[in-house]
Design an enzyme around this catalytic site. Structure first.
Site, mmCIF file in Angstrom:
data_model
loop_
_atom_site.group_PDB
_atom_site.id
_atom_site.type_symbol
_atom_site.label_atom_id
_atom_site.label_comp_id
_atom_site.label_asym_id
_atom_site.label_seq_id
_atom_site.Cartn_x
_atom_site.Cartn_y
_atom_site.Cartn_z
ATOM 1 N N LYS A 29 0.855 -1.203 0.000
ATOM 2 C CA LYS A 29 0.000 0.000 0.000
ATOM 3 C C LYS A 29 0.883 1.242 0.000
ATOM 4 O O LYS A 29 1.831 1.327 0.773
ATOM 5 C CB LYS A 29 -0.872 -0.026 1.263
ATOM 6 C CG LYS A 29 -1.573 1.258 1.577
ATOM 7 C CD LYS A 29 -1.591 1.551 3.077
ATOM 8 C CE LYS A 29 -0.225 1.930 3.589
ATOM 9 N NZ LYS A 29 -0.212 2.685 4.861
ATOM 10 N N ILE A 120 3.980 0.363 4.443
ATOM 11 C CA ILE A 120 3.367 -0.032 3.168
ATOM 12 C C ILE A 120 2.326 -1.135 3.388
ATOM 13 O O ILE A 120 1.967 -1.863 2.481
ATOM 14 C CB ILE A 120 4.421 -0.439 2.104
ATOM 15 C CG1 ILE A 120 5.417 -1.468 2.645
ATOM 16 C CG2 ILE A 120 5.148 0.793 1.591
ATOM 17 C CD1 ILE A 120 6.370 -2.007 1.579
ATOM 18 N N GLY A 122 2.111 -3.991 4.953
ATOM 19 C CA GLY A 122 2.339 -5.433 4.863
ATOM 20 C C GLY A 122 1.358 -6.271 5.665
ATOM 21 O O GLY A 122 0.603 -7.061 5.096
ATOM 22 N N ALA A 125 -2.208 -5.670 4.587
ATOM 23 C CA ALA A 125 -2.478 -6.278 3.272
ATOM 24 C C ALA A 125 -2.661 -7.787 3.425
ATOM 25 O O ALA A 125 -3.530 -8.382 2.775
ATOM 26 C CB ALA A 125 -1.350 -5.968 2.305
ATOM 27 N N ASP A 157 -5.598 0.379 8.407
ATOM 28 C CA ASP A 157 -5.238 0.274 6.991
ATOM 29 C C ASP A 157 -5.905 -0.922 6.299
ATOM 30 O O ASP A 157 -5.777 -1.082 5.080
ATOM 31 C CB ASP A 157 -3.712 0.094 6.850
ATOM 32 C CG ASP A 157 -2.985 1.433 6.874
ATOM 33 O OD1 ASP A 157 -3.620 2.452 6.553
ATOM 34 O OD2 ASP A 157 -1.789 1.439 7.217
HETATM 35 O O1 C5P Z 1 -5.410 0.821 13.674
HETATM 36 P P1 C5P Z 1 -3.997 0.444 13.887
HETATM 37 O O2 C5P Z 1 -3.834 -0.692 14.853
HETATM 38 O O3 C5P Z 1 -3.244 0.240 12.630
HETATM 39 O O4 C5P Z 1 -3.312 1.716 14.581
HETATM 40 C C1 C5P Z 1 -2.098 1.653 15.274
HETATM 41 C C2 C5P Z 1 -1.951 2.898 16.120
HETATM 42 O O5 C5P Z 1 -1.760 4.053 15.285
HETATM 43 C C3 C5P Z 1 -3.157 3.239 16.949
HETATM 44 O O6 C5P Z 1 -3.123 2.576 18.192
HETATM 45 C C4 C5P Z 1 -3.048 4.747 17.130
HETATM 46 O O7 C5P Z 1 -2.123 5.060 18.149
HETATM 47 C C5 C5P Z 1 -2.424 5.178 15.811
HETATM 48 N N1 C5P Z 1 -3.453 5.636 14.860
HETATM 49 C C6 C5P Z 1 -4.051 6.873 15.045
HETATM 50 N N2 C5P Z 1 -5.011 7.281 14.165
HETATM 51 C C7 C5P Z 1 -5.342 6.533 13.094
HETATM 52 C C8 C5P Z 1 -4.724 5.275 12.867
HETATM 53 C C9 C5P Z 1 -3.778 4.850 13.776
HETATM 54 O O8 C5P Z 1 -3.766 7.591 16.009
HETATM 55 N N3 C5P Z 1 -6.267 6.983 12.246
#
Ligand code: C5P
Length: 318
Positions: A29, A120, A122, A125, A157
């Site tokens: 990505k 990206i 990984g 995806a 993502d």
């Molecule tokens: O959703 P994901 O587990 O990929 O997000 C990892 C961390 O990135 C979250 O715990 C948060 O701290 C941060 N994050 C954020 N705002 C987003 C996506 C991620 O603050 N829109």
């Protein structure tokens, strides 16, 4: 894109379930821009991003099994095997828990070609490819919007990766909509060998563009029109990621020094940077030079993927 297969298409009529296998690609990505807004009440930040996918990918293969099993291979497989859990299994379990059917096992093989914690997508995806693959393999036939809801629970993502085609991302990442075709262009991906965890990068954010600065792209006829569209855009996480991993600056500089590179930027929360090139010979040459100068970096010459890249491919072992 999402598998909706009748029994004959999935191979079971002629070969039986034991013979079915499905392969799904999990393409890298690329956030062509990533703007961050305010922190929301749920702790996530509001985002706005134009996302495309590259041809370079991880690979998922799903075959029959009475339980859920994951085997990991590939150049980055060893590092991933040490992690206690994996987004592939998380995705499979999330699907299993929502729609339990008798005998829903699967043996999943993940070929890990993309660097870990690298911006990206990984892991995201891989999770998205697992959802696309198991949706057909288990004959759940769930529509895309239901899979998108499950994807959003797994990670910010994962919804974009579920589409695996050019898209506009909003919200914390859960609101994604497909865009028309992008112009063809080449990419050089450069990861300077540091894993950057997403959470601290968001936590270190100070300056930000905010949401609403960019309109969705119009029809873009060439990479030059794309670059013009991106003129006022950037990646708000580049600054904070660079403070964790100053080598990101070196990766951007290495791409920026290439005369045929028309745009160099970081993807996601880093550390992978991408350069856009108008021509495969230039991209391949740049990748060769950068890899030669930095033998410990991961450097990949690739191109923007066609929208169907993530579609499940069925095969029979019989
Ligand atoms: O959703 P994901 O587990 O990929 O997000 C990892 C961390 O990135 C979250 O715990 C948060 O701290 C941060 N994050 C954020 N705002 C987003 C996506 C991620 O603050 N829109």
């Amino acid at each position: 894109m999402i598998a909706r297969l009748d029994r004959r298409e999935s191979g079971s009529d002629s070969n039986g379930d034991a013979a079915r296998k499905v392969r799904v690609r999990a393409p890298a990505k690329i956030n062509l821009f990533l703007h961050v807004g305010d922190k929301r009440s749920d702790g996530y930040h509001a985002l706005e991003s134009l996302i495309v996918f590259a041809e370079t990918s991880d690979g998922i293969e799903i075959g029959p099994g009475s339980d859920l099993k994951l085997k990991i291979t590939g150049p980055f497989g060893k590092a991933l095997s040490r992690e206690s859990d994996n987004l592939v299994l998380k995705a499979a379990r999330a699907l299993q828990a929502k729609y339990p059917h008798e005998g829903q096992g699967a043996h999943i093989a993940l070929e890990k070609n993309l660097p870990l914690a690298s911006g990206i997508g990984g892991g995201s995806a891989d999770a998205a490819a697992t959802l696309r693959g198991l949706n057909g393999f288990w004959r759940l036939e769930l529509p895309e919007d239901e899979l998108l809801d499950i994807a959003a629970e797994i990670g910010s993502d994962v919804p974009a990766c579920l589409l695996s085609s050019p898209c506009w991302m909003e919200g914390r990442g859960e609101r994604v909509s497909k865009l028309g075709a992008m112009p063809p262009f080449e990419l050089v991906l450069v990861n300077p060998g540091v894993a950057v965890p997403t959470r601290p990068v968001f936590a270190a954010l100070n300056a930000r563009t905010g949401i609403g600065a960019m309109a969705r792209p119009p029809v873009l006829a060439s990479v030059w029109e794309l670059v013009a569209y991106l003129a006022d855009a950037g990646n708000d996480l580049e600054g904070p990621a660079g403070r964790f991993a100053p080598v990101i600056e070196d990766a951007l500089a290495a791409l920026g020094h290439e005369p045929a590179c028309v745009l160099a930027q970081m993807s996601g929360s880093g550390a992978t940077c991408f350069g856009l090139f108008d021509g495969s010979v230039y991209a391949a040459g740049a990748a060769e030079r950068i890899a030669e100068e930095h033998p410990h970096w991961w450097v990949k010459s690739t191109r923007i993927a066609a929208p169907g890249i993530g579609a499940p491919q069925w095969s029979s072992t019989a």
